[in-house]
Write an enzyme that holds these catalytic residues in place. Structure first.
Site, PDB file in Angstrom:
ATOM      1  N   SER A   1       0.902  -1.207   0.198  1.00 15.52           N
ATOM      2  CA  SER A   1       0.129   0.072  -0.026  1.00 15.52           C
ATOM      3  C   SER A   1       0.962   1.204  -0.009  1.00 15.52           C
ATOM      4  O   SER A   1       1.807   1.249   0.600  1.00 15.52           O
ATOM      5  CB  SER A   1      -0.956   0.007   1.447  1.00 15.52           C
ATOM      6  OG  SER A   1      -1.556   1.188   1.562  1.00 15.52           O
TER       7      SER A   1
ATOM      8  N   TYR B   1      -2.393  -1.340  10.865  1.00 10.99           N
ATOM      9  CA  TYR B   1      -2.642  -1.740   9.409  1.00 10.99           C
ATOM     10  C   TYR B   1      -1.465  -1.624   8.535  1.00 10.99           C
ATOM     11  O   TYR B   1      -0.719  -2.386   7.904  1.00 10.99           O
ATOM     12  CB  TYR B   1      -4.010  -1.396   9.032  1.00 10.99           C
ATOM     13  CG  TYR B   1      -3.879  -1.303   7.422  1.00 10.99           C
ATOM     14  CD1 TYR B   1      -4.247  -2.648   6.652  1.00 10.99           C
ATOM     15  CD2 TYR B   1      -3.828  -0.160   6.703  1.00 10.99           C
ATOM     16  CE1 TYR B   1      -3.910  -2.609   5.319  1.00 10.99           C
ATOM     17  CE2 TYR B   1      -3.596  -0.213   5.194  1.00 10.99           C
ATOM     18  CZ  TYR B   1      -3.911  -1.569   4.606  1.00 10.99           C
ATOM     19  OH  TYR B   1      -3.847  -1.375   3.186  1.00 10.99           O
TER      20      TYR B   1
ATOM     21  N   LYS C   1       2.085  -3.802   6.533  1.00  6.29           N
ATOM     22  CA  LYS C   1       2.639  -3.662   4.937  1.00  6.29           C
ATOM     23  C   LYS C   1       4.060  -3.218   4.931  1.00  6.29           C
ATOM     24  O   LYS C   1       4.841  -4.064   4.199  1.00  6.29           O
ATOM     25  CB  LYS C   1       1.727  -2.688   4.230  1.00  6.29           C
ATOM     26  CG  LYS C   1       0.020  -2.986   4.192  1.00  6.29           C
ATOM     27  CD  LYS C   1       0.096  -4.285   3.435  1.00  6.29           C
ATOM     28  CE  LYS C   1      -1.367  -4.637   3.228  1.00  6.29           C
ATOM     29  NZ  LYS C   1      -1.734  -5.756   2.774  1.00  6.29           N
TER      30      LYS C   1
HETATM   31  C1  UD1 Z   1      -7.129   4.455   3.457  1.00  9.75           C
HETATM   32  C2  UD1 Z   1      -5.984   4.149   4.371  1.00  9.75           C
HETATM   33  C3  UD1 Z   1      -5.042   3.384   3.974  1.00  9.75           C
HETATM   34  C4  UD1 Z   1      -5.395   2.268   3.304  1.00  9.75           C
HETATM   35  C5  UD1 Z   1      -6.430   2.612   2.125  1.00  9.75           C
HETATM   36  C6  UD1 Z   1      -7.329   1.430   1.715  1.00  9.75           C
HETATM   37  C7  UD1 Z   1      -6.187   5.933   6.193  1.00  9.75           C
HETATM   38  C8  UD1 Z   1      -5.590   7.144   6.913  1.00  9.75           C
HETATM   39  N1  UD1 Z   1      -5.741   5.395   5.252  1.00  9.75           N
HETATM   40  O1  UD1 Z   1      -6.640   5.540   2.468  1.00  9.75           O
HETATM   41  O2  UD1 Z   1      -3.777   3.130   4.777  1.00  9.75           O
HETATM   42  O3  UD1 Z   1      -4.517   1.534   2.569  1.00  9.75           O
HETATM   43  O4  UD1 Z   1      -7.566   3.302   2.710  1.00  9.75           O
HETATM   44  O5  UD1 Z   1      -7.999   0.693   2.193  1.00  9.75           O
HETATM   45  O6  UD1 Z   1      -7.444   5.326   6.556  1.00  9.75           O
HETATM   46  N2  UD1 Z   1     -13.104  10.500   3.015  1.00  9.75           N
HETATM   47  C9  UD1 Z   1     -14.250  11.375   3.037  1.00  9.75           C
HETATM   48  N3  UD1 Z   1     -15.067  10.802   3.900  1.00  9.75           N
HETATM   49  C10 UD1 Z   1     -15.356   9.357   3.846  1.00  9.75           C
HETATM   50  C11 UD1 Z   1     -14.398   8.675   3.668  1.00  9.75           C
HETATM   51  C12 UD1 Z   1     -13.143   9.192   3.221  1.00  9.75           C
HETATM   52  O7  UD1 Z   1     -13.995  12.667   2.902  1.00  9.75           O
HETATM   53  O8  UD1 Z   1     -16.400   9.037   4.471  1.00  9.75           O
HETATM   54  C13 UD1 Z   1     -11.898  11.372   2.275  1.00  9.75           C
HETATM   55  C14 UD1 Z   1     -10.748  10.925   3.221  1.00  9.75           C
HETATM   56  O9  UD1 Z   1     -10.339  11.839   4.029  1.00  9.75           O
HETATM   57  C15 UD1 Z   1      -9.568  10.854   1.898  1.00  9.75           C
HETATM   58  C16 UD1 Z   1     -10.184  10.349   0.884  1.00  9.75           C
HETATM   59  O10 UD1 Z   1     -11.532  10.211   1.001  1.00  9.75           O
HETATM   60  O11 UD1 Z   1      -9.167  12.152   1.748  1.00  9.75           O
HETATM   61  C17 UD1 Z   1      -9.959   8.824   0.385  1.00  9.75           C
HETATM   62  O12 UD1 Z   1     -10.150   8.203   1.657  1.00  9.75           O
HETATM   63  P1  UD1 Z   1     -10.112   6.437   1.865  1.00  9.75           P
HETATM   64  O13 UD1 Z   1     -10.846   5.933   0.757  1.00  9.75           O
HETATM   65  O14 UD1 Z   1     -10.456   6.036   3.266  1.00  9.75           O
HETATM   66  O15 UD1 Z   1      -8.546   6.105   1.726  1.00  9.75           O
HETATM   67  P2  UD1 Z   1      -7.259   6.829   2.093  1.00  9.75           P
HETATM   68  O16 UD1 Z   1      -7.568   7.371   3.374  1.00  9.75           O
HETATM   69  O17 UD1 Z   1      -6.272   7.380   1.219  1.00  9.75           O
END
Ligand code: UD1
Length: 340
Positions: A126, A151, A155
């Site tokens: 990841s 988590y 990795k």
């Molecule tokens: C997350 C994990 C990462 C993992 C990846 C795949 C964290 C900090 N990182 O990545 O370690 O490898 O998922 O499972 O959790 N967002 C919103 N609202 C939501 C959900 C997400 O605004 O309800 C935003 C988040 O702030 C981020 C983006 O969407 O900016 C993507 O989020 P997400 O899909 O959870 O992925 P990552 O945070 O990049």
């Protein structure tokens, strides 16, 4: 026909990769403990490809059972190892479960491979190993940092184990995923998280389906174009196809190093608001959302350099954000219709 063992093959990325492998003529055997995925994935893979992969229900934390499963498939050419827990928040609450599951299953798999002479290994890593990168695009040489969550740390530790274990008799490719989203174009398979989704795309599709009331956007005060965080979203079928290319590379002994690492992203960053807009426009609907506080541990901006994968693997992502958001919604709609 080369046989490939896909651990965690009933899960989201594992199932899409199994489809891509079968499409390229590989024989797929899935090892899964079904702890976070369902056997139904096997029928979905069969529906799409016309081939039913063999499922071996096995808990890879159990060394003896792992050995027994591998013995029955010691003619396999390679292992793609997806089997792992992946919920960031849960890993902070229950770190030992994550270290136990993700690392014991990895070690038992490697030991079984050594015992039965299966010499090729692909690891599901990841972009979380880069932490908050100093600059973007992130290359594979960017410093690896201690990830924020247990988590993520599994990795990082796994990559260290794999580097130590790779030698002239054992070849490994570690694939660092950015943000996989979307679904197979048939709409017959896609992401199906247990409970409330943590990740953005399943939260969006479930909100559009009326299962969640509204999407909370975590922060709009990041130093980005619209203040929301930026990620490199990649279509899960592009990601799946990259695994097939990596398998070919190992089986045909095209790799230059015993341990290779590649970023899997598109090289383009999109903000949360851009993803929402694309989803609304492409699917002709409007999404309820609200801005809230930043989520702890979130990275402001991260997107990949894709040059190494292009140069060495000859692979680049082909599908754009529109295709990702359309396919994600197509799957969610189909699934809810099937289950209503
Ligand atoms: C997350 C994990 C990462 C993992 C990846 C795949 C964290 C900090 N990182 O990545 O370690 O490898 O998922 O499972 O959790 N967002 C919103 N609202 C939501 C959900 C997400 O605004 O309800 C935003 C988040 O702030 C981020 C983006 O969407 O900016 C993507 O989020 P997400 O899909 O959870 O992925 P990552 O945070 O990049």
């Amino acid at each position: 026909m080369s046989k490939i063992i896909v651990t965690g093959g009933c899960g989201y990325i594992g199932a899409h990769t199994s489809i891509a492998l079968i499409a390229q003529g590989y024989q797929v055997v899935i090892f899964d403990d079904l702890s976070n995925a369902s056997e139904e994935s096997i029928s979905r893979i069969e529906k799409i490809t016309g081939t039913r992969p063999e499922l071996c229900v096995v808990d890879l934390k159990d060394k003896n059972k792992t050995n027994t499963a591998f013995e029955a498939h010691k003619d396999a050419s390679a292992v793609i190892h997806f089997a792992a827990y992946k919920a960031v928040k849960e890993s902070v609450e229950q770190p030992l479960q994550y270290y136990e599951n993700n690392l014991f299953s990895l070690i038992n798999t490697l030991v079984a491979q050594q015992k039965f002479g299966i010499k090729n290994f692909i690891f599901s890593s990841s972009a979380t190993v880069y932490g908050i990168p100093e600059s973007c695009p992130v290359t594979e040489n960017s410093p690896v940092k201690r990830p924020f969550s247990p988590y993520g740390n599994t990795k990082k530790i796994a990559e260290e184990i794999l580097e130590d274990n790779s030698n002239s008799g054992f070849s490994t490719i570690s694939l660092r995923y950015f943000n996989p989203i979307g679904a197979h174009k048939s709409g017959d398979i896609g992401e199906l998280p247990n409970g409330v989704p943590n990740n953005l795309m399943p939260f969006i599709t479930q909100t559009a389906a009326g299962i969640r009331k509204k999407l909370m956007i975590f922060g709009d005060d990041y130093p980005t174009k619209d203040g929301t965080a930026v990620r490199d979203y990649i279509h899960v079928m592009d990601l799946a196809e990259a695994h097939v290319v990596a398998v070919d590379r190992l089986i045909h002994k095209k790799q230059k190093e015993n341990f290779e690492i590649y970023n899997l992203g598109t090289g383009t960053g999109y903000s949360v608001l851009e993803v929402i807009k694309a989803f609304e426009t492409q699917n002709n609907l409007s999404l309820a959302y609200e801005i809230t506080e930043r989520r702890e541990g979130d990275v402001p901006i991260v997107f990949a350099s894709t040059e190494l994968a292009a140069k060495k693997l000859g692979w680049r992502a082909k599908r754009d954000l529109n295709s990702m958001v359309k396919s994600a919604w197509n799957w969610e709609k189909n699934y809810r219709k099937e289950n209503s």
